[in-house]
Design a protein around this motif. Structure first.
Motif: not given
Length: 189
Positions: A86, A136-137, A156-157, A161, A164
């Motif tokens: 990121n 943000c990510n 999340y990852n 993510a 999103c």
């Protein structure tokens, strides 16, 4: 061979969170670090020759993550990989804003070389949007590392993510269609 390499790299990158999560339960940390080194070397040797400096910088980042894990004898470097991705993308998009053409504008010009001024302004806004997204990510990815909950890190990852990213890309595509129609209507009048 080039296409197969790109597809393999994309697949390995997408599955990275799962490989690390399940790998930490099964394998030694050193084997997983070796996997990360192999990923970096694979990228280095499959990077376009015109962009070799980027490949070398990325390998240095990976070496830093591996060194961090070896130094702390923890999985920290492995877990920070999504954060590094990121940060890298944030820098690529942000630094392009200092150029005459932003990254999104350069990509848009591949399909439409003669962009009207309104489209150029739009591509600059989209580039800023991606910068904010990666900020943000990456921050959330870092927070999942800081919490120390591997299940949350994987969720999340390895899923949220990507969801999103897909939602942002799809939303931008829908907005772009409307913007293109408006620009075409304005040019017609």
């Amino acid at each position: 061979m080039r296409l197969l390499g790109k597809i393999s790299l994309a697949l390995v990158t997408l599955l990275y969170p799962f490989a690390i999560y399940f790998g930490l339960q099964t394998f030694s940390l050193r084997y997983l670090l070796l996997l990360l080194v192999c990923l970096a070397l694979f990228r280095l040797f499959n990077w376009r020759s015109a962009d070799r400096l980027s490949a070398v910088i990325w390998c240095a980042v990976i070496a830093g993550l591996v060194a961090l894990s070896l130094w702390t004898n923890t999985e920290l470097g492995l877990l920070l990989y999504p954060v590094a991705v990121n940060v890298s993308l944030l820098l690529v998009f942000a630094l392009s804003l200092r150029q005459p053409q932003s990254l999104v504008e350069r990509l848009a010009r591949l399909q439409e070389p003669d962009l009207p001024d309104a489209a150029v302004a739009y591509t600059r806004k989209v580039t800023i949007l991606w910068v904010l997204f990666f900020l943000c990510n990456g921050s959330i990815a870092l927070y999942t590392v800081w919490l120390g909950n591997h299940e949350l890190w994987l969720l999340y990852n390895g899923f949220i993510a990507y969801l999103c990213i897909g939602l942002l890309a799809a939303g931008e595509w829908l907005v772009r269609r409307k913007v293109k129609a408006k620009i075409a209507a304005d040019l017609a009048t």
